[in-house]
Design an enzyme around this catalytic site. Structure first.
Site, PDB file in Angstrom:
ATOM      1  N   SER A  59       0.832  -1.215   0.000  1.00 59.65           N
ATOM      2  CA  SER A  59       0.000   0.000   0.000  1.00 59.65           C
ATOM      3  C   SER A  59       0.857   1.251   0.000  1.00 59.65           C
ATOM      4  O   SER A  59       2.014   1.236   0.423  1.00 59.65           O
ATOM      5  CB  SER A  59      -0.895   0.021   1.240  1.00 59.65           C
ATOM      6  OG  SER A  59      -1.640  -1.167   1.329  1.00 59.65           O
TER       7      SER A  59
HETATM    8  N1  SAH Z   1      -0.419  -4.400   4.057  1.00 62.10           N
HETATM    9  C1  SAH Z   1       0.207  -5.126   2.974  1.00 62.10           C
HETATM   10  C2  SAH Z   1      -0.602  -4.920   1.712  1.00 62.10           C
HETATM   11  C3  SAH Z   1      -0.683  -6.150   0.884  1.00 62.10           C
HETATM   12  S1  SAH Z   1      -1.814  -6.101  -0.480  1.00 62.10           S
HETATM   13  C4  SAH Z   1       1.659  -4.704   2.850  1.00 62.10           C
HETATM   14  O1  SAH Z   1       2.087  -3.869   3.680  1.00 62.10           O
HETATM   15  O2  SAH Z   1       2.390  -5.209   1.993  1.00 62.10           O
HETATM   16  C5  SAH Z   1      -3.125  -7.125   0.105  1.00 62.10           C
HETATM   17  C6  SAH Z   1      -2.836  -8.570   0.339  1.00 62.10           C
HETATM   18  O3  SAH Z   1      -4.069  -9.204   0.652  1.00 62.10           O
HETATM   19  C7  SAH Z   1      -2.253  -9.355  -0.840  1.00 62.10           C
HETATM   20  O4  SAH Z   1      -0.987  -9.836  -0.479  1.00 62.10           O
HETATM   21  C8  SAH Z   1      -3.254 -10.507  -1.040  1.00 62.10           C
HETATM   22  O5  SAH Z   1      -2.633 -11.740  -1.368  1.00 62.10           O
HETATM   23  C9  SAH Z   1      -3.923 -10.575   0.310  1.00 62.10           C
HETATM   24  N2  SAH Z   1      -5.244 -11.206   0.381  1.00 62.10           N
HETATM   25  C10 SAH Z   1      -6.295 -11.087  -0.475  1.00 62.10           C
HETATM   26  N3  SAH Z   1      -7.334 -11.833  -0.049  1.00 62.10           N
HETATM   27  C11 SAH Z   1      -6.940 -12.437   1.119  1.00 62.10           C
HETATM   28  C12 SAH Z   1      -7.566 -13.325   2.036  1.00 62.10           C
HETATM   29  N4  SAH Z   1      -8.820 -13.763   1.889  1.00 62.10           N
HETATM   30  N5  SAH Z   1      -6.859 -13.733   3.123  1.00 62.10           N
HETATM   31  C13 SAH Z   1      -5.585 -13.313   3.310  1.00 62.10           C
HETATM   32  N6  SAH Z   1      -4.941 -12.478   2.472  1.00 62.10           N
HETATM   33  C14 SAH Z   1      -5.608 -12.038   1.384  1.00 62.10           C
END
Ligand code: SAH
Length: 211
Positions: A59
């Protein structure tokens, strides 16, 4: 010489002056370049979301700042993050919460985020592999809950897993654009506290998309 993470927080402070100074302090301690793909390290301290592999993104720093600032009243407690990706938000959160529980559905990111968290001294974070759309019931109740992926609607499990007086933030909307809505649990019921427009990757799973 000041670090690039400190430089970045000085800019964020100008951009969002009403947000938490404690979050800025924590963000100034975490080197964001550790969390992004090798080819993007040069861009790590700009206010952009960037590739972290597996089609996912870290993000924008301003978004992480807003998400964590919204939870300031419950700092010191237990946090759940669903969709922990690279582990960047979790590493910042580890400096603000007593314990941080993460769930991530991409195995490669679970592994790389664990390494990133160790490298940045975040010893109070655990990352579980799986579908976190229904939270993590075994460790509930939480003082704070953050969803870092966008849901079609507020996941039904969330209210049960939030402690009375706790705060939760979830992006709710379409697959490409959402409102990040912050809720507080008051007398067992979720009340809306605040919101901002955002664009997260979709939450895939039982209480998300294609569930
Ligand atoms: N806060 C994170 C942002 C990652 S983007 C950072 O600092 O890097 C969002 C993430 O949500 C992705 O890695 C994706 O794989 C994950 N995601 C999507 N659906 C999900 C679910 N049902 N359970 C766990 N993770 C999920």
């Amino acid at each position: 010489m000041i670090s690039r993470a400190v430089e970045m927080t000085i800019k964020l402070d100008r951009l969002l002056p009403d947000r938490s100074a404690r979050v800025l302090g924590a963000m100034s301690e975490v080197p964001r370049d550790v969390f992004v793909d090798p080819g993007w390290k040069r861009m790590a301290y700009t206010d952009r979301s960037l590739p972290i592999g597996h089609g996912q993104t870290i993000s924008k720093p301003a978004t992480v700042f807003r998400m964590l600032s919204a939870l300031e009243p419950v700092f010191g407690g237990k946090l759940l993050e669903t969709g922990s990706g690279s582990g960047y938000l979790a590493s910042v959160a580890s400096r603000l919460f007593n314990r941080v529980f993460c769930v991530e559905r991409v195995l490669g990111l679970v592994e790389s985020s664990r390494a990133n968290l160790l490298r940045t001294g975040a010893g109070n974070v655990v990352v579980r592999y799986g579908d976190g759309s229904s939270g993590w019931a075994e460790h509930a109740p939480f003082d704070g809950i953050l969803y870092s992926a966008g849901a079609p609607e507020l996941p039904a499990s969330l209210a049960d897993q939030l402690r009375e007086g706790g705060l939760a933030g979830v992006p709710v909307g379409t697959k490409s654009s959402q409102e990040f809505i912050v809720w507080k649990k008051v007398k067992g019921v979720l009340e809306k506290v605040s919101s901002f427009t955002c664009s997260f990757v979709p939450l895939i799973g039982k209480e998300g998309w294609n569930g």
